[in-house]
Design an enzyme around this catalytic site. Structure first.
Site, PDB file in Angstrom:
ATOM      1  N   ARG A 411       0.822  -1.218   0.000  1.00 11.12           N
ATOM      2  CA  ARG A 411       0.000   0.000   0.000  1.00 11.12           C
ATOM      3  C   ARG A 411       0.855   1.266   0.000  1.00 11.12           C
ATOM      4  NH1 ARG A 411      -4.711  -1.981  -0.223  1.00 11.12           N
ATOM      5  NH2 ARG A 411      -5.222  -3.836   0.960  1.00 11.12           N
ATOM      6  N   LYS A 438       1.625  -8.353  -3.255  1.00  8.60           N
ATOM      7  CA  LYS A 438       0.759  -8.832  -2.166  1.00  8.60           C
ATOM      8  C   LYS A 438      -0.718  -8.769  -2.548  1.00  8.60           C
ATOM      9  CE  LYS A 438       0.482  -8.180   2.839  1.00  8.60           C
ATOM     10  NZ  LYS A 438       0.635  -9.543   3.258  1.00  8.60           N
TER      11      LYS A 438
END
Ligand SMILES: Nc1ncnc2c1ncn2[C@@H]1O[C@H](COP(=O)(O)OP(=O)(O)OP(=O)(O)O)[C@@H](O)[C@H]1O
Ligand SMILES: Nc1ccn([C@H]2C[C@H](O)[C@@H](COP(=O)(O)O)O2)c(=O)n1
Length: 681
Positions: A411, A438
């Protein structure tokens, strides 16, 4: 996916177009585990293929589930035949779960109830992510779990449980550290609720309720209807037994959508697009989503985004500009809220994101990470235990070109890509871009597919005589930078081959016909380095010395060069291009920021070419090679159209005595000297 050490995003000016998002990580891993525990076979559609789902799939196979195919294949559903609530006899093994919290926590709970003998391991960061509250809850039931290193953290050993003392007393679990603990119990305890109801009681304020909502929705799809008493108590009914729903579709990841929602809010649309193409279309998730992160849309709207939505799509365009600063409790969107921190860079004042303490125990300490990297860009940031406050750079001049450290956190990498739209025209370097694997392995490809840079993508030109090492060095430089590669010599080789196959002698009189011929052919460079001419694999045929000589002969004709001009320029794409040839720097990309003229002595080149041909199983003779090579140099250098010569601003690199690595390093050093990045902290 970019597997380079870093990825330089050129300054991006606008964005427009449509993006299909990958499946949700949270839904994917829940569905996998529920299918594994069920009776029957579940066909899972649109499963996310990522690091976290891969470790989950491997673990399930270890537990005795049949998974077909054994890994995710793009566009194909996956079939899982579950264990119907029981492990095979003597089930044991070591399960490596990387940094996947969505695998470690639910699998710990499920295996602790099922029994067997399992070691639950992961990468070092996993050993810093707390699991004690879940283990404490499971031990209340009689589960046997031991810490293998530090109390309260993985790695763990799970043994055979003893449920002889099991009572009707509620199982207590803390809800204020990670909602994954409650999710894990909710998924594991139906296995124990065959003839008694089980009650779970939440201690402390339950964070991230939307993730519990996803869990409850999916449990219902697998036949378990849990009673939710005001998010305080959850009752799993007696007689529970997991039942496969046969088919299940994974919706796209709403937190992955947040980057493209932000993109639509931040990026203006290129004036070359008409109004109907304005903005960003996100496909795969929409207003009917069961994911809490879909409420990111409301936060983006509060900052100024204009959002329309359908059941499984969103359309976002710029509204207020600059964006409006907000002060928001983000407890309901813990993951997507990170994207607001990146949007805050474009706001008209100070943005405060509150109630985000869980950021500190995620893939990294996300509050600290965001604060550090936002400051590198020139923002003023205040951080507290559970909040972050961001004031954007005061003026254009205060923005800085930063190299963003990504902390192995997908992120962080995706959020900071949005900084490439800065008002100052600066590029952004994203370190370790592969961490996006991920949840969104092709994130940067998706970003580039809808973004337009303010300048044409950067090009590194490597020109030089035959066998000086251009192709080798260019390919390695491109690989290091994640750039596309143009082997322009191959295009002339293909043209020469196409002419001979068409029975056209390479003469001036035939030049227009040869140029027409090359325009009519389908030329394909495949990702695995094959070259196809109208579908025919000619990779080896164009590498002979004869093909090289014919290439040099067709290359003399201006009509042929003209026919190949745009073909070559069309190779230019984000994030950049390395072009190798004879006229890259002089004719095709005269404005390229780095031009290298690569040389080596004729003897050295002939010797290397000799070895190269022999290693490919092609015949060669040193004396002939030297003579051919000198003839080719002479023709390439003395032709009238685009002769081989160094561009005026080219840097010379003599590749006679050094190694390939040294030559590559020199080009990369020159490239780095042209970059404005401040180095990582
Ligand atoms: N510094 C070096 N040391 C040893 N071998 C090298 C070095 N540089 C290149 N080579 C080798 O030289 C050979 C020729 O290199 P390459 O094919 O890259 O040259 P080129 O300039 O692209 O040739 P062409 O113009 O014919 O396409 C290859 O086998 C390559 O591995
Ligand atoms: N930009 C280019 C690239 C190649 N050529 C011609 C001249 C070369 O001798 C021939 C084959 O190139 P190679 O594959 O050996 O690099 O193609 C050119 O004129 N301009």
């Amino acid at each position: 996916m970019y597997t380079t050490a870093f990825l330089d995003l050129p300054h991006l000016a606008s964005a427009c177009g449509s993006v299909q998002l990958p499946g949700s990580k949270s839904i994917s891993n829940r569905v996998l585990l529920l299918a594994a525990l069920s009776q029957g076979t579940t066909t899972v559609h649109d499963l996310l293929d990522s690091d976290d789902t891969r470790v989950m799939l491997q673990a399930l196979q270890h537990m005795g589930c049949v998974v077909e195919p054994s890994a995710v294949v793009a566009g194909q559903p996956l079939r899982i035949t579950g264990i119907d609530g029981f492990l095979p006899n003597n089930a044991r093994g070591q399960l490596f779960l990387g940094n996947a919290g969505t695998a470690m926590r639910p699998l710990t709970a499920a295996l602790a109830v099922l029994g067997g003998s399992f070691e639950m391991t992961g990468i070092p960061r996993m050993y810093e992510r707390p699991i004690g509250d879940l283990v404490d809850a499971l031990r209340q039931l009689g589960c046997k779990i031991d810490y293998l290193k530090n109390e309260g953290f993985p790695p763990l050993h799970i043994g055979q449980p003893d449920f002889s003392q099991l009572s009707d007393a509620p199982i207590q679990v803390r809800g204020d550290v990670s909602s994954q603990f409650l999710t894990s119990l909710l998924m594991a305890l139906p296995l124990l609720a065959t003839n008694r109801a089980i009650t779970i009681e939440v201690v402390g304020e339950l964070i991230s309720k939307p993730y519990i909502h996803i869990t409850l929705e999916l449990l219902a799809r697998f036949g378990i209807t849990v009673r939710n008493d005001n998010w305080q108590r959850f009752v799993i009914p007696a007689g529970s037994r997991y039942q496969s729903p046969s088919d299940i579709h994974v919706e796209a990841d709403a937190s992955s959508a947040s980057y493209f929602i932000a993109l639509g809010a931040i990026a203006a649309c290129d004036s070359s697009h008409n109004a109907s193409q304005n903005g960003i279309q996100v496909l795969g998730v929409g207003k009917d989503s069961i994911q809490g992160d879909i409420r990111f849309v409301e936060a983006a709207q509060a900052m100024g985004a204009v959002v329309e939505s359908g059941p499984n799509w969103l359309h976002i365009s710029r509204g207020a500009w600059p964006l409006k600063a907000i002060d928001l409790d983000c407890n309901h969107i813990p993951d997507a809220a990170m994207t607001l921190a990146a949007m805050a860079l474009y706001a008209d004042g100070t943005t405060t994101l509150r109630n985000i303490a869980s950021w500190r125990v995620k893939e990294t300490d996300r509050i600290a990470a965001m604060a550090c990297e936002l400051r590198k860009l020139g923002a003023t940031v205040e951080e507290g235990q559970d909040f972050i406050r961001i004031t954007p750079p005061a003026s254009r001049a205060d923005w800085k070109a930063a190299s963003i450290h990504t902390y192995d956190d997908h992120r962080v990498a995706m959020c900071f890509s949005l900084a490439a739209f800065n008002p100052t025209g600066l590029p952004v370097r994203i370190e370790d871009p592969k961490c996006v694997a991920k949840t969104f392995p092709d994130y940067f490809e998706a970003l580039f597919s809808v973004s337009q840079a303010s300048q044409p993508a950067p090009v590194i030109c490597i020109d030089g005589p035959t066998a000086s090492g251009k192709g080798t060095i260019a390919a390695l430089v491109a690989e290091k930078l994640g750039f596309a590669l143009l082997d322009s010599g191959a295009l002339y080789r293909i043209t020469g081959l196409a002419a001979s196959r068409a029975g056209l002698d390479i003469t001036e009189a035939n030049a227009p016909a040869i140029a027409d011929l090359v325009r009519s052919k389908a030329i394909t460079f495949t990702p695995n380095h094959r070259v196809l001419l109208d579908g025919d694999d000619i990779s080896l045929a164009i590498r002979t010395e004869e093909a090289g000589m014919n290439a040099s002969r067709v290359a003399v004709f201006p009509a042929v060069r003209e026919a190949l001009l745009q073909v070559q320029r069309d190779f230019r794409r984000l994030p950049g291009l390395v072009g190798d040839g004879r006229d890259m720097g002089t004719v095709i990309f005269p404005e390229a920021p780095l031009k290298v003229y690569l040389t080596a002595s004729a003897e050295c080149r002939a010797e290397r070419r000799y070895k190269q041909l022999i290693s490919k199983g092609l015949s060669a003779n040193m004396a002939d090679l030297l003579a051919d090579l000198q003839a080719r140099d002479a023709r390439d250098m003395h032709r009238a159209a685009a002769p081989l010569k160094p561009a005026e601003d080219a840097l010379y690199l003599d590749n006679s005595s050094g190694t390939i690595d040294e030559a590559v390093q020199q080009v990369l050093t020159w490239w780095e000297q042209r970059q404005p990045f401040t180095t990582s902290a």
